[in-house]
Design an enzyme around this catalytic site. Structure first.
Site, short mmCIF file in Angstrom:
data_model
loop_
_atom_site.label_atom_id
_atom_site.label_comp_id
_atom_site.label_asym_id
_atom_site.label_seq_id
_atom_site.Cartn_x
_atom_site.Cartn_y
_atom_site.Cartn_z
N ARG A 43 0.80 -1.22 0.00
CA ARG A 43 0.00 0.00 0.00
C ARG A 43 0.84 1.28 0.00
NH1 ARG A 43 0.70 -2.46 4.46
NH2 ARG A 43 1.13 -1.46 6.45
N LYS B 129 11.60 5.76 6.73
CA LYS B 129 10.49 6.20 5.88
C LYS B 129 10.52 7.70 5.60
CE LYS B 129 7.08 2.64 7.04
NZ LYS B 129 5.72 2.37 7.57
N CYS C 58 -2.16 -0.91 13.83
CA CYS C 58 -2.20 -0.95 12.36
C CYS C 58 -1.77 -2.31 11.81
CB CYS C 58 -1.29 0.14 11.82
SG CYS C 58 -1.23 0.24 10.02
#
Length: 250
Positions: free
Chosen positions: A72, A85, A184
């Site tokens: 995703r 990230k 998550c």
């Protein structure tokens, strides 16, 4: 930041829109945003904002790219696995859109860290961060663009309780962490839905900066990927809210 000449060719399709035009492109170039979260929501949101010519994007994220993210988080590829990230996303933004200044912080954001942006973006995945961002936005009189996605569903809203009377903050809507809240990595999510939410968040930022249309202040956009339907529900301020209720009473 003082905007320079507009790159007409690059921004032609925005300039052609009467709601944006040249003045709107200049506003975007002069704008600053702070985003918490460089993952499934933050990635597409940041890419669209940089492409739109937003002048400065600040990104906070303490995580590294995992292979499970690639389903995703389309801003990353196999070669990015194990890399930070925030830094990796900023590098991509700078390569693709050199006109945007981007800064990264490899830290988990908390209320003790100042945010440079005039618009705050909640692309996080946990309730403590959402509540902290909401409190900061309210206390400093800034708008907060919020998004979340799980399973086949997504949601987007704009909170502006520190700027506008009689509009809710995030805690008015979600007073406490839901008892069934899951981490998550413990729930599934359709990758395309996170892209839709991230793009919708970027759209709200563009509207806020340029003054185009009607932002989702006091309203919640709900997306149902399975049925292919969207709906908007109104959100009301809570006079007893622990974040903004006391301010209203005063």
């Amino acid at each position: 930041m003082t905007p320079g000449p507009i790159d007409i060719e690059r921004h032609k399709r925005h300039i052609l829109l009467k709601e944006i035009g040249g003045p709107g492109v200049q506003k975007l170039r002069a704008s600053t945003v702070s985003m918490v979260g460089a993952g499934a929501l933050g990635g597409p949101c940041a890419l669209y904002l940089a492409a739109a010519g937003v002048g400065h994007i600040e990104i906070w994220d303490d995580d590294v790219v995992d292979r499970s993210n690639l389903q995703r988080q389309v801003q990353f590829g196999e070669g990015d696995v194990g890399q930070p990230k925030a830094e990796t996303l900023v590098s991509r933004l700078q390569q693709a859109h050199p006109g945007t200044q981007a800064a990264w912080h490899r830290h988990r954001w908390s209320e003790g860290h100042p945010l440079a942006g005039r618009i705050l973006i909640d692309a996080s995945d946990n309730f403590p961060t959402r509540y902290a961002l909401n409190a900061t936005a309210h206390a400093t009189g800034r708008r907060l663009v919020h998004g979340a996605a799980a399973g086949w569903n997504g949601q987007v809203s704009v909170f502006a309780s520190g700027l506008q009377p009689d509009v809710p903050c995030y805690r008015c809507w979600v007073p406490e962490t839901p008892p069934d809240a899951e981490a998550c990595d413990e729930v599934g999510v359709v990758g395309a839905m996170t892209g839709m939410v991230g793009a919708a968040m970027a759209l709200e930022v563009v509207k806020l900066v340029t003054g185009a249309g009607v932002p989702l202040v006091g309203r919640l956009l709900l997306m149902d990927g399975l049925s292919g339907t969207h709906r908007i529900v109104g959100l009301k301020p809570d006079r007893t809210c622990s974040t903004c209720g006391r301010t209203r009473a005063d």
